[in-house]
Design a protein around this motif. Structure first.
Motif, PDB file in Angstrom:
ATOM      1  N   ILE A  41      15.527  22.339 -52.234  1.00  0.00           N
ATOM      2  CA  ILE A  41      15.879  21.135 -51.487  1.00  0.00           C
ATOM      3  C   ILE A  41      15.861  19.918 -52.401  1.00  0.00           C
ATOM      4  O   ILE A  41      16.762  19.077 -52.358  1.00  0.00           O
ATOM      5  CB  ILE A  41      14.937  20.947 -50.288  1.00  0.00           C
ATOM      6  N   VAL A  42      14.840  19.830 -53.265  1.00  0.00           N
ATOM      7  CA  VAL A  42      14.758  18.703 -54.201  1.00  0.00           C
ATOM      8  C   VAL A  42      15.937  18.742 -55.162  1.00  0.00           C
ATOM      9  O   VAL A  42      16.548  17.705 -55.451  1.00  0.00           O
ATOM     10  CB  VAL A  42      13.410  18.737 -54.964  1.00  0.00           C
ATOM     11  N   GLY A  43      16.286  19.932 -55.640  1.00  0.00           N
ATOM     12  CA  GLY A  43      17.436  20.062 -56.536  1.00  0.00           C
ATOM     13  C   GLY A  43      18.735  19.657 -55.854  1.00  0.00           C
ATOM     14  O   GLY A  43      19.571  18.996 -56.459  1.00  0.00           O
ATOM     15  N   GLU A  44      18.892  20.063 -54.603  1.00  0.00           N
ATOM     16  CA  GLU A  44      20.082  19.665 -53.862  1.00  0.00           C
ATOM     17  C   GLU A  44      20.123  18.160 -53.652  1.00  0.00           C
ATOM     18  O   GLU A  44      21.188  17.540 -53.712  1.00  0.00           O
ATOM     19  CB  GLU A  44      20.115  20.367 -52.516  1.00  0.00           C
ATOM     20  N   PHE A  45      18.957  17.564 -53.410  1.00  0.00           N
ATOM     21  CA  PHE A  45      18.900  16.117 -53.204  1.00  0.00           C
ATOM     22  C   PHE A  45      19.328  15.366 -54.464  1.00  0.00           C
ATOM     23  O   PHE A  45      20.128  14.434 -54.408  1.00  0.00           O
ATOM     24  CB  PHE A  45      17.492  15.702 -52.780  1.00  0.00           C
ATOM     25  N   PHE A  46      18.788  15.785 -55.627  1.00  0.00           N
ATOM     26  CA  PHE A  46      19.179  15.129 -56.870  1.00  0.00           C
ATOM     27  C   PHE A  46      20.643  15.406 -57.204  1.00  0.00           C
ATOM     28  O   PHE A  46      21.326  14.546 -57.758  1.00  0.00           O
ATOM     29  CB  PHE A  46      18.259  15.546 -58.013  1.00  0.00           C
ATOM     30  N   GLY A  47      21.150  16.593 -56.848  1.00  0.00           N
ATOM     31  CA  GLY A  47      22.573  16.869 -57.026  1.00  0.00           C
ATOM     32  C   GLY A  47      23.432  15.958 -56.170  1.00  0.00           C
ATOM     33  O   GLY A  47      24.480  15.488 -56.597  1.00  0.00           O
ATOM     34  N   TYR A  48      22.980  15.715 -54.954  1.00  0.00           N
ATOM     35  CA  TYR A  48      23.695  14.794 -54.059  1.00  0.00           C
ATOM     36  C   TYR A  48      23.719  13.386 -54.650  1.00  0.00           C
ATOM     37  O   TYR A  48      24.767  12.723 -54.650  1.00  0.00           O
ATOM     38  CB  TYR A  48      23.034  14.783 -52.687  1.00  0.00           C
ATOM     39  N   LEU A  49      22.563  12.940 -55.148  1.00  0.00           N
ATOM     40  CA  LEU A  49      22.521  11.607 -55.756  1.00  0.00           C
ATOM     41  C   LEU A  49      23.470  11.527 -56.953  1.00  0.00           C
ATOM     42  O   LEU A  49      24.125  10.506 -57.159  1.00  0.00           O
ATOM     43  CB  LEU A  49      21.093  11.256 -56.185  1.00  0.00           C
ATOM     44  N   TRP A  50      23.543  12.583 -57.728  1.00  0.00           N
ATOM     45  CA  TRP A  50      24.411  12.603 -58.902  1.00  0.00           C
ATOM     46  C   TRP A  50      25.880  12.566 -58.489  1.00  0.00           C
ATOM     47  O   TRP A  50      26.681  11.824 -59.063  1.00  0.00           O
ATOM     48  CB  TRP A  50      24.118  13.855 -59.726  1.00  0.00           C
ATOM     49  N   ARG A  51      26.258  13.351 -57.475  1.00  0.00           N
ATOM     50  CA  ARG A  51      27.651  13.381 -57.027  1.00  0.00           C
ATOM     51  C   ARG A  51      28.087  12.064 -56.405  1.00  0.00           C
ATOM     52  O   ARG A  51      29.241  11.662 -56.531  1.00  0.00           O
ATOM     53  CB  ARG A  51      27.863  14.516 -56.028  1.00  0.00           C
ATOM     54  N   GLN A  52      27.181  11.401 -55.714  1.00  0.00           N
ATOM     55  CA  GLN A  52      27.516  10.139 -55.059  1.00  0.00           C
ATOM     56  C   GLN A  52      27.371   8.939 -55.994  1.00  0.00           C
ATOM     57  O   GLN A  52      27.476   7.805 -55.561  1.00  0.00           O
ATOM     58  CB  GLN A  52      26.622   9.936 -53.830  1.00  0.00           C
ATOM     59  N   LYS A  53      27.075   9.199 -57.257  1.00  0.00           N
ATOM     60  CA  LYS A  53      26.911   8.166 -58.286  1.00  0.00           C
ATOM     61  C   LYS A  53      25.785   7.180 -57.937  1.00  0.00           C
ATOM     62  O   LYS A  53      25.908   5.973 -58.112  1.00  0.00           O
ATOM     63  CB  LYS A  53      28.221   7.434 -58.530  1.00  0.00           C
ATOM     64  N   LEU A  54      24.698   7.732 -57.429  1.00  0.00           N
ATOM     65  CA  LEU A  54      23.511   6.927 -57.135  1.00  0.00           C
ATOM     66  C   LEU A  54      22.456   7.180 -58.213  1.00  0.00           C
ATOM     67  O   LEU A  54      21.305   7.474 -57.934  1.00  0.00           O
ATOM     68  CB  LEU A  54      22.961   7.292 -55.748  1.00  0.00           C
ATOM     69  N   TRP A  55      22.870   7.044 -59.478  1.00  0.00           N
ATOM     70  CA  TRP A  55      21.982   7.340 -60.593  1.00  0.00           C
ATOM     71  C   TRP A  55      20.764   6.431 -60.605  1.00  0.00           C
ATOM     72  O   TRP A  55      19.701   6.830 -61.041  1.00  0.00           O
ATOM     73  CB  TRP A  55      22.730   7.171 -61.913  1.00  0.00           C
ATOM     74  N   TRP A  56      20.908   5.217 -60.120  1.00  0.00           N
ATOM     75  CA  TRP A  56      19.807   4.260 -60.154  1.00  0.00           C
ATOM     76  C   TRP A  56      18.661   4.671 -59.249  1.00  0.00           C
ATOM     77  O   TRP A  56      17.533   4.215 -59.410  1.00  0.00           O
ATOM     78  CB  TRP A  56      20.311   2.860 -59.779  1.00  0.00           C
TER      79      TRP A  56
END
Length: 59
Positions: A13-28
């Motif tokens: 779940i944590v990996g999917e969450f960080f993947g989602y942030l990466w895809r949505q360009k929410l790197w900050w």
């Protein structure tokens, strides 16, 4: 054995969450959640009586 499966599911779940942030360009947001995760891990480890003296010296 059930706890191990539950733990691997939570890591997924944590990996999917960080993947989602990466895809949505929410790197900050990634460092913020990473620090919150580390602080939570520190709190969990601080509850153990064997590790508590070492963690207390950090603060």
């Amino acid at each position: 054995m059930a706890k191990l499966a539950e733990a691997s599911h939570r890591i997924g779940i944590v990996g999917e969450f960080f993947g989602y942030l990466w895809r949505q360009k929410l790197w900050w947001m990634m460092p913020m959640f990473f620090i919150i995760f580390l602080f939570g891990l520190l709190l969990i480890l601080g509850q153990s009586s064997a590790l508590a003296p070492f963690i207390y010296t950090i603060f």
